[in-house]
Write a protein that holds these residues in place. Structure first.
Motif, short mmCIF file in Angstrom:
data_model
loop_
_atom_site.label_atom_id
_atom_site.label_comp_id
_atom_site.label_asym_id
_atom_site.label_seq_id
_atom_site.Cartn_x
_atom_site.Cartn_y
_atom_site.Cartn_z
N LYS A 104 0.76 -1.27 -0.05
CA LYS A 104 -0.05 0.14 0.10
C LYS A 104 0.88 1.07 -0.11
N LYS A 107 2.40 1.81 -3.47
CA LYS A 107 1.47 2.11 -4.52
C LYS A 107 0.93 3.54 -4.21
N GLN A 108 0.80 4.15 -3.06
CA GLN A 108 0.47 5.38 -2.85
C GLN A 108 1.76 6.53 -3.54
N PRO A 111 2.60 4.66 -8.02
CA PRO A 111 1.58 3.79 -8.51
C PRO A 111 1.80 3.16 -9.65
N ARG A 157 -5.79 -7.79 -2.64
CA ARG A 157 -6.29 -6.46 -2.02
C ARG A 157 -5.52 -5.46 -1.66
N GLY A 159 -3.03 -4.35 -3.33
CA GLY A 159 -2.52 -3.71 -4.57
C GLY A 159 -1.52 -4.43 -5.21
N ASP A 161 0.32 -6.58 -8.04
CA ASP A 161 0.12 -6.79 -9.61
C ASP A 161 0.34 -8.12 -10.08
#
Length: 333
Positions: A104, A107-108, A111, A157, A159, A161
């Protein structure tokens, strides 16, 4: 001496050699493994010079460097505290655990960075195996797969890939694909450890994660992983595994280790059309670093030659701890 054809004509200059070169390396070929832990500070891994266990702050800064070098995919491996480990490794399903939190955060801030995860129980297992071990010392296949499906969903969930099942349990690719699809994660890919051999080349990695089998507990623990990872003497079995993973829904197939198994990469390349990844594993990395530190080899030349050989054998992608150095050298050239 009359010669009609002289192959050396196309080797005469650097420009000519580059023009006719059949395989090329790019930072886009690399997937960069990263180790993370809950510690307050990042710490070097003694057996892998130049590689660290990152704390979250250090990891985030390093991911920025990785992105600037043109590398677009990383894979995360956690070192889990002993008090969180259990026989069933259930901490792997904790949505507030180290891996989901790390995904998370990345990704923040980044991204577009592709994140691959590891699906297996060994970092979370008090027994040090990729699956659940019963009292008789058997690694249980189907019971393990059930937990792996939950682990994959938690990672997706958060993030992720690409989900990377590295456990070598039978049927896990199909089960994970079904579980992901049922939870609405049809776009999350599976990069399967298709031909993962029971290899002696993994030693430094297991030191980095403290994930080696733990002999000497109150129950019988297998001393190695040879009952589920592949026998180094087998080649045709890799083709069987590749066809099974393809049928079960894998998107990318992987061979691990890479350097000693170039023949396996080559054989799979002839058998399947899916992308193939090679894992340039910790033991291979550490041997090169040790020889380079002693002045026995030229590190840059050996690393780039090695990585190019993976491409020549048929690999489309390369998981390698050399990724950052190789990317710097390629950009400089």
């Amino acid at each position: 001496m009359e010669l009609t054809y002289r192959p050396r004509r196309l080797r005469r200059t650097s420009a000519l050699r580059q023009m006719v070169r059949q395989f090329h390396l790019s930072p886009l070929d690399f997937i960069y493994p990263l180790f993370i832990h809950e510690g307050a500070e990042s710490e070097p891994i003694e057996a892998m010079p130049g590689i660290n266990r990152w704390n979250l702050d250090g990891l985030m800064k390093h991911v920025g460097v990785v992105w600037e070098l043109g590398i677009r995919c990383i894979v995360l491996f956690p070192k889990i505290k002993d008090d969180l480990k259990s026989e069933d490794g259930i901490e792997c399903c904790n949505e507030g655990g180290l891996i989901p939190r790390t995904i998370k955060h990345i990704k923040q801030e980044y991204p577009e960075m592709m994140i691959m995860t590891d699906v297996a129980l060994d970092p979370y297992s008090s027994d040090g195996h990729d699956g659940i071990v019963n009292q008789a010392g058997l690694v249980l296949n189907d019971e393990t797969v059930s937990i792996l499906c939950r682990q994959a969903i938690v990672q997706a969930r958060a993030g992720a890939d690409l989900i990377g099942p590295s456990d070598m349990m039978d049927g896990r690719v199909g089960a994970i694909r079904k579980a992901l699809d049922q939870e609405g994660f049809q776009d999350v890919g599976i990069i399967s450890y298709t031909a993962k051999y029971s290899s002696a080349y993994y030693g430094p990695f297991r030191e980095a994660l403290d994930s080696a089998p733990r002999i000497g507990s109150t129950k019988k623990i297998p001393k190695d992983k040879s009952t589920y990872q592949m026998d180094p003497g087998n080649a045709r079995e890799a083709i069987t595994e590749a066809h099974l993973d393809q049928q079960e829904g894998a998107d990318i197939l992987m061979v691990k280790p890479g350097l000693a198994y170039l023949d396996i990469i080559s054989q799979l390349r002839k058998q399947v059309n899916l992308p193939i990844a090679a894992y340039n594993v910790s033991g291979e990395y550490s041997m090169v670093k040790a020889a380079a530190q002693r002045g026995w080899i030229d590190e840059k030349s050996v690393v780039l030659e090695t990585l190019l050989c993976f491409k020549r054998a048929g690999a489309d992608l390369i998981l390698t701890y050399h990724a950052c150095d190789a990317a710097k050298w390629l950009l400089a050239d």
